[in-house]
Design a protein around this motif. Sequence first.
Motif, PDB file in Angstrom:
ATOM      1  N   UNK A   4       1.154  -1.247  -0.755  1.00  0.00           N
ATOM      2  CA  UNK A   4       0.111   0.009   0.470  1.00  0.00           C
ATOM      3  C   UNK A   4       1.255   1.162  -0.278  1.00  0.00           C
ATOM      4  N   UNK A   5       1.072   1.859  -1.018  1.00  0.00           N
ATOM      5  CA  UNK A   5       1.441   3.031  -0.751  1.00  0.00           C
ATOM      6  C   UNK A   5       0.593   4.292  -1.586  1.00  0.00           C
ATOM      7  N   UNK A   6       1.519   5.468  -0.110  1.00  0.00           N
ATOM      8  CA  UNK A   6       0.408   6.504  -0.158  1.00  0.00           C
ATOM      9  C   UNK A   6       0.941   7.509  -1.169  1.00  0.00           C
ATOM     10  N   UNK A 154      -1.792   7.336   9.869  1.00  0.00           N
ATOM     11  CA  UNK A 154      -1.954   6.983  10.837  1.00  0.00           C
ATOM     12  C   UNK A 154      -2.154   5.593  11.169  1.00  0.00           C
ATOM     13  N   UNK A 155      -3.489   4.838  10.730  1.00  0.00           N
ATOM     14  CA  UNK A 155      -4.117   3.555  11.326  1.00  0.00           C
ATOM     15  C   UNK A 155      -2.916   2.371  11.216  1.00  0.00           C
ATOM     16  N   UNK A 156      -1.614   2.888  10.516  1.00  0.00           N
ATOM     17  CA  UNK A 156      -0.680   2.444   9.708  1.00  0.00           C
ATOM     18  C   UNK A 156      -0.847   0.970   9.103  1.00  0.00           C
ATOM     19  N   UNK A 157      -1.761   1.917   8.048  1.00  0.00           N
ATOM     20  CA  UNK A 157      -2.556   1.021   7.284  1.00  0.00           C
ATOM     21  C   UNK A 157      -1.538   0.933   5.802  1.00  0.00           C
ATOM     22  N   UNK A 158      -0.148   1.662   5.773  1.00  0.00           N
ATOM     23  CA  UNK A 158       0.401   2.554   4.323  1.00  0.00           C
ATOM     24  C   UNK A 158       1.728   2.034   4.611  1.00  0.00           C
ATOM     25  N   UNK A 159       2.306   1.164   3.737  1.00  0.00           N
ATOM     26  CA  UNK A 159       3.676   0.843   3.507  1.00  0.00           C
ATOM     27  C   UNK A 159       4.955   1.477   3.709  1.00  0.00           C
ATOM     28  N   UNK A 160       4.575   2.569   2.394  1.00  0.00           N
ATOM     29  CA  UNK A 160       5.677   3.148   1.900  1.00  0.00           C
ATOM     30  C   UNK A 160       4.522   4.639   1.171  1.00  0.00           C
ATOM     31  N   UNK A 161       5.116   5.898   1.502  1.00  0.00           N
ATOM     32  CA  UNK A 161       5.083   7.387   1.339  1.00  0.00           C
ATOM     33  C   UNK A 161       5.245   8.078   0.731  1.00  0.00           C
ATOM     34  N   UNK A 199      10.004  12.851  -2.383  1.00  0.00           N
ATOM     35  CA  UNK A 199      10.427  11.580  -1.441  1.00  0.00           C
ATOM     36  C   UNK A 199       9.895  10.537  -1.479  1.00  0.00           C
ATOM     37  N   UNK A 200      10.283   9.176  -1.103  1.00  0.00           N
ATOM     38  CA  UNK A 200      10.106   7.699  -0.688  1.00  0.00           C
ATOM     39  C   UNK A 200      10.301   7.599   0.885  1.00  0.00           C
ATOM     40  N   UNK A 201       9.474   7.400   1.514  1.00  0.00           N
ATOM     41  CA  UNK A 201       9.743   6.904   2.771  1.00  0.00           C
ATOM     42  C   UNK A 201       8.827   5.427   3.197  1.00  0.00           C
ATOM     43  N   UNK A 202       9.875   4.122   3.753  1.00  0.00           N
ATOM     44  CA  UNK A 202       9.259   3.062   4.423  1.00  0.00           C
ATOM     45  C   UNK A 202       8.636   3.005   6.039  1.00  0.00           C
ATOM     46  N   UNK A 203       7.529   2.960   5.644  1.00  0.00           N
ATOM     47  CA  UNK A 203       7.340   2.650   7.194  1.00  0.00           C
ATOM     48  C   UNK A 203       7.138   1.830   8.389  1.00  0.00           C
TER      49      UNK A 203
END
Length: 204
Positions: A4-6, A154-161, A199-203
């Motif tokens: 899941x990528x935001x 916030x809900x922890x549903x994202x793998x990368x932003x 920018x790409x971030x891993x959560x």
Amino acid sequence: MAQVIADITVSLDGFVTGPDAGPGNGLGTGGEPLHRWVFSDDPGDQRILAAATARSGAVVMGRRLFDVIDAPDGWSDELGYGATEVGKPPFVVVTSAAPEEVRLTGLDWTFVTTGLSDAIAVAREGAESQSEAKGSALDVVLMGGGALVGSAVAAGLVDALVLHISPVILGAGTPLFVDEPRRTLTQREVVVTSTATHLTYDLD
């Protein structure tokens, strides 16, 4: 399993639209410079846009964004997600009630009324089906709006932003994050072009 990528564009001061965003004024007052990179001739911008479209196995959005997109002056064959690419992903809309009619009938729409988590689950099924059909791993992409992306993170549903930072200060508008819990991200990639910083971030 599909990731899941935001993926969203934001101003230097943290807004994803200018003030008064809505149908007929999708990016809000003064918000047009946010998406300058999308229409840029910079090869870096074009590569990032093409890669984002290519990896999309399914796309999730909120109802407000859908209403902007489906409005008469919204998306068209020339302007829209994947409009210039071969094929278009299925779209999943988080809403309290499905619309009575849809203008963009040429796209695959699913309206989920049971919340964001369920919408992402539906999108993941769609992305995995697309992955099997195309023989390549595809992702679920959360394209907005800002409240949906912020809530998913916030809900922890994202793998990368993925943030596209536009060099503009809007001063007001729709913020990306509001009262979100504190967290630390892992920076994976930074690409600087003439119109934006990507920018790409891993959560974790």
